[in-house]
Design a protein around this motif. Structure first.
Motif, PDB file in Angstrom:
ATOM      1  N   LEU A  16     -35.281 112.110  -2.945  1.00 55.53           N
ATOM      2  CA  LEU A  16     -36.368 112.836  -3.410  1.00 55.53           C
ATOM      3  C   LEU A  16     -37.594 112.385  -4.431  1.00 55.53           C
ATOM      4  N   GLY A  17     -36.786 111.446  -5.100  1.00 54.26           N
ATOM      5  CA  GLY A  17     -37.837 110.825  -6.298  1.00 54.26           C
ATOM      6  C   GLY A  17     -38.838 109.638  -5.251  1.00 54.26           C
ATOM      7  N   THR A  18     -38.007 109.146  -4.418  1.00 54.84           N
ATOM      8  CA  THR A  18     -38.853 108.098  -3.609  1.00 54.84           C
ATOM      9  C   THR A  18     -39.861 108.789  -2.722  1.00 54.84           C
ATOM     10  N   VAL A  19     -39.397 110.063  -2.375  1.00 52.39           N
ATOM     11  CA  VAL A  19     -40.565 110.880  -1.400  1.00 52.39           C
ATOM     12  C   VAL A  19     -41.734 111.091  -2.187  1.00 52.39           C
ATOM     13  N   LEU A  20     -41.261 111.826  -3.425  1.00 53.16           N
ATOM     14  CA  LEU A  20     -42.322 112.227  -4.379  1.00 53.16           C
ATOM     15  C   LEU A  20     -43.200 111.035  -4.844  1.00 53.16           C
ATOM     16  N   LEU A  21     -42.570 109.819  -4.982  1.00 51.59           N
ATOM     17  CA  LEU A  21     -43.486 108.655  -5.318  1.00 51.59           C
ATOM     18  C   LEU A  21     -44.384 108.283  -4.556  1.00 51.59           C
ATOM     19  N   ALA A  22     -43.890 108.232  -2.853  1.00 46.19           N
ATOM     20  CA  ALA A  22     -44.639 108.024  -2.076  1.00 46.19           C
ATOM     21  C   ALA A  22     -45.911 108.774  -1.638  1.00 46.19           C
ATOM     22  N   SER A  23     -45.641 110.056  -2.067  1.00 49.93           N
ATOM     23  CA  SER A  23     -46.727 111.097  -2.128  1.00 49.93           C
ATOM     24  C   SER A  23     -47.575 110.816  -3.078  1.00 49.93           C
ATOM     25  N   ILE A  24     -47.446 110.645  -4.357  1.00 46.56           N
ATOM     26  CA  ILE A  24     -48.132 110.439  -5.360  1.00 46.56           C
ATOM     27  C   ILE A  24     -48.934 109.080  -5.373  1.00 46.56           C
ATOM     28  N   LEU A  25     -47.994 108.121  -5.184  1.00 51.52           N
ATOM     29  CA  LEU A  25     -48.608 106.812  -5.269  1.00 51.52           C
ATOM     30  C   LEU A  25     -48.026 105.988  -4.003  1.00 51.52           C
ATOM     31  N   ARG A  28     -50.726 101.175  -0.748  1.00 53.60           N
ATOM     32  CA  ARG A  28     -52.172 101.022  -0.066  1.00 53.60           C
ATOM     33  C   ARG A  28     -52.660  99.617  -0.125  1.00 53.60           C
ATOM     34  N   GLY A  29     -53.444  99.342   0.479  1.00 52.57           N
ATOM     35  CA  GLY A  29     -54.173  97.833   0.772  1.00 52.57           C
ATOM     36  C   GLY A  29     -53.140  96.821   0.986  1.00 52.57           C
ATOM     37  N   MET A  30     -53.303  95.834   0.106  1.00 53.48           N
ATOM     38  CA  MET A  30     -52.405  94.801   0.312  1.00 53.48           C
ATOM     39  C   MET A  30     -51.103  94.884  -0.079  1.00 53.48           C
ATOM     40  N   PHE A  31     -50.728  96.181  -0.558  1.00 54.14           N
ATOM     41  CA  PHE A  31     -49.398  96.490  -1.219  1.00 54.14           C
ATOM     42  C   PHE A  31     -48.617  97.063  -0.018  1.00 54.14           C
ATOM     43  N   ALA A  32     -49.182  97.787   0.989  1.00 58.68           N
ATOM     44  CA  ALA A  32     -48.693  98.451   1.995  1.00 58.68           C
ATOM     45  C   ALA A  32     -48.011  97.300   2.716  1.00 58.68           C
ATOM     46  N   PRO A  33     -48.522  96.104   3.346  1.00 56.94           N
ATOM     47  CA  PRO A  33     -47.737  95.259   4.089  1.00 56.94           C
ATOM     48  C   PRO A  33     -46.585  94.598   3.171  1.00 56.94           C
ATOM     49  N   PHE A  34     -46.807  94.519   1.684  1.00 57.59           N
ATOM     50  CA  PHE A  34     -45.883  94.031   0.733  1.00 57.59           C
ATOM     51  C   PHE A  34     -44.645  94.643   0.903  1.00 57.59           C
ATOM     52  N   PHE A  35     -44.849  96.286   0.660  1.00 54.75           N
ATOM     53  CA  PHE A  35     -43.507  96.912   0.527  1.00 54.75           C
ATOM     54  C   PHE A  35     -42.745  97.145   1.969  1.00 54.75           C
ATOM     55  N   SER A  36     -43.561  96.897   2.895  1.00 52.97           N
ATOM     56  CA  SER A  36     -42.951  97.077   4.420  1.00 52.97           C
ATOM     57  C   SER A  36     -42.303  95.703   4.736  1.00 52.97           C
ATOM     58  N   GLY A  37     -42.848  94.401   4.126  1.00 52.78           N
ATOM     59  CA  GLY A  37     -42.100  93.371   4.418  1.00 52.78           C
ATOM     60  C   GLY A  37     -40.961  93.372   3.322  1.00 52.78           C
ATOM     61  N   LEU A  38     -40.880  93.845   2.455  1.00 51.38           N
ATOM     62  CA  LEU A  38     -39.754  94.031   1.362  1.00 51.38           C
ATOM     63  C   LEU A  38     -38.820  94.804   1.746  1.00 51.38           C
ATOM     64  N   ALA A  39     -38.905  95.922   2.506  1.00 49.16           N
ATOM     65  CA  ALA A  39     -37.922  96.794   3.281  1.00 49.16           C
ATOM     66  C   ALA A  39     -37.349  96.076   4.283  1.00 49.16           C
ATOM     67  N   PHE A 211     -42.934 106.754   4.603  1.00 48.17           N
ATOM     68  CA  PHE A 211     -43.716 108.028   4.162  1.00 48.17           C
ATOM     69  C   PHE A 211     -44.817 107.669   3.365  1.00 48.17           C
ATOM     70  N   GLY A 212     -44.683 106.765   2.733  1.00 48.23           N
ATOM     71  CA  GLY A 212     -46.405 106.479   2.005  1.00 48.23           C
ATOM     72  C   GLY A 212     -47.320 106.001   2.928  1.00 48.23           C
ATOM     73  N   ALA A 213     -46.984 105.390   4.222  1.00 42.06           N
ATOM     74  CA  ALA A 213     -48.017 105.150   5.246  1.00 42.06           C
ATOM     75  C   ALA A 213     -48.483 106.425   5.806  1.00 42.06           C
ATOM     76  N   ALA A 214     -47.762 107.468   6.023  1.00 41.62           N
ATOM     77  CA  ALA A 214     -47.864 108.751   6.514  1.00 41.62           C
ATOM     78  C   ALA A 214     -48.859 109.603   5.726  1.00 41.62           C
ATOM     79  N   VAL A 215     -48.494 109.521   4.275  1.00 47.87           N
ATOM     80  CA  VAL A 215     -49.540 110.213   3.187  1.00 47.87           C
ATOM     81  C   VAL A 215     -50.917 109.364   3.359  1.00 47.87           C
ATOM     82  N   VAL A 216     -50.767 108.228   3.281  1.00 48.58           N
ATOM     83  CA  VAL A 216     -52.106 107.584   3.484  1.00 48.58           C
ATOM     84  C   VAL A 216     -52.886 107.945   4.555  1.00 48.58           C
ATOM     85  N   GLU A 217     -52.180 108.250   5.712  1.00 52.52           N
ATOM     86  CA  GLU A 217     -53.000 108.629   7.040  1.00 52.52           C
ATOM     87  C   GLU A 217     -53.176 110.162   6.961  1.00 52.52           C
TER      88      GLU A 217
END
Length: 329
Positions: A16-25, A28-39, A211-217
């Motif tokens: 739940l905290g992860t979903v909330l964090l992805a909704s608020i923060l 974006r930008g260069m961080f999106a591929p970074f977290f995708s690659g980290l996953a 979820f963060g990618a969906a929020v950005v979209e």
């Protein structure tokens, strides 16, 4: 206190905290591929460690369990679509929402979360690897055919990118870990907490990235709160029916506790990782957003539900064993 800890699962709170964090923060930008690659890296490590942990005998036994794999296949590509077809026919659903709900039921099972939850619940991880990977590979071909049959869409030829991802990100690390078992198997066996951290950490990273990618979209601006609530209710209903059916099927088929866990977790999942690129191929660009929205909600709901179930299996194995075994004459 123990009862409170069971009801308030720290891992569910983390989700739940992860979903909330992805909704608020969201990333974006260069961080999106970074977290995708980290996953992706966490998932590769997860499968490497599972490969190093499993013995050769366990892998052979998992691959040869055809009754279990057949049960997962039937649940994924026959039972799920039948339920989805019924739900999508409800008269109060808008056509785009109905199509999205039906589409999510035509997808293959997840791989990483199915195996991670199977491991947490102390199920047959080797069989889960085989069953979930087979479902994902077959789904590349079966899902477009089901879309064409049940939705009237064109079964466009899909790229081999999904197949390559499964091979390179999942099966290859698993094979490498197993090949290096004589060197690293002892370390993994002595440090089981490492597997737990990687299991749960990989799920949290995937949730945040997707979820963060969906929020950005613009996830929260596409539909009204009432529409989102209706989709969520339908997703909960679909998942509840499938979970109940897989639990009952495990009893009827006489599966062991470990195999019954595999059927529950592999049979009840739908893959966001496979569904999003498939939707991009199978639907017109203007339809993709709404088509994958039910899938995104279902993905989060299935993670929360399966996290709770996996913890129950791990914390109270005797009770869950009794539920999974067929009744004695």
């Amino acid at each position: 206190m123990n009862r409170l800890r069971t009801l308030v699962d720290p891992f569910i709170l983390a989700l739940l905290g992860t979903v909330l964090l992805a909704s608020i923060l969201p990333a974006r930008g260069m961080f999106a591929p970074f977290f995708s690659g980290l996953a992706d890296a966490a998932i590769v490590l997860l499968f490497f460690l599972h490969g190093a942990k499993l013995s050769r005998a366990a892998i052979v036994a998992g691959a040869s369990n055809w009754r279990l794999h057949a049960a997962v296949f039937v649940t994924t590509f026959l039972v799920f679509p039948a339920i989805g077809f019924g739900v999508s026919s409800l008269p109060f659903l808008a056509p785009p929402v109905a199509s999205g709900l039906l589409f999510l039921t035509l997808l293959p099972s997840t791989v990483q979360s199915s195996i991670a939850f199977t491991a947490i619940a102390r199920g047959n991880v080797a069989a889960a690897v085989c069953s979930a990977s087979f479902s994902n590979l077959v789904g590349v071909f079966v899902t477009p055919l089901l879309v064409a049959l049940l939705m009237g869409g064109g079964a466009a030829a899909l790229s081999w990118h999904s197949v390559e991802t499964i091979m390179l990100q999942l099966l290859l690390p698993f094979g490498a870990g197993h090949a290096l078992r004589p060197l690293v198997g002892g370390f993994v066996g002595r440090h089981k907490s490492v597997l737990t951290i990687v299991d749960r950490g990989s799920i949290l990273l995937v949730v945040y990235s997707a979820f963060g990618a969906a929020v950005v979209e613009g996830l929260w601006h596409r539909l009204s709160p009432a529409s989102l609530g209706l989709i969520a209710v339908c997703c909960v209903a679909i998942l509840a029916v499938v979970l109940l059916l897989t639990l009952v099927a495990g009893r009827i088929l006489g599966f062991t506790r470990e195999d019954a866990i595999v059927l529950i977790f592999c049979g009840s999942k739908k893959s966001l990782a496979s569904g999003v690129p498939m939707a991009g191929v199978l639907f017109a660009p203007a339809q993709v957003g709404v088509a994958i929205l039910p899938l995104m909600l279902f993905h989060q709901i299935q993670l929360f539900a399966c996290a709770f179930i996996a913890r129950r299996y791990a914390a109270d194995p005797i009770e869950m064993v009794a539920a999974a075994r067929p009744a004695s004459a």
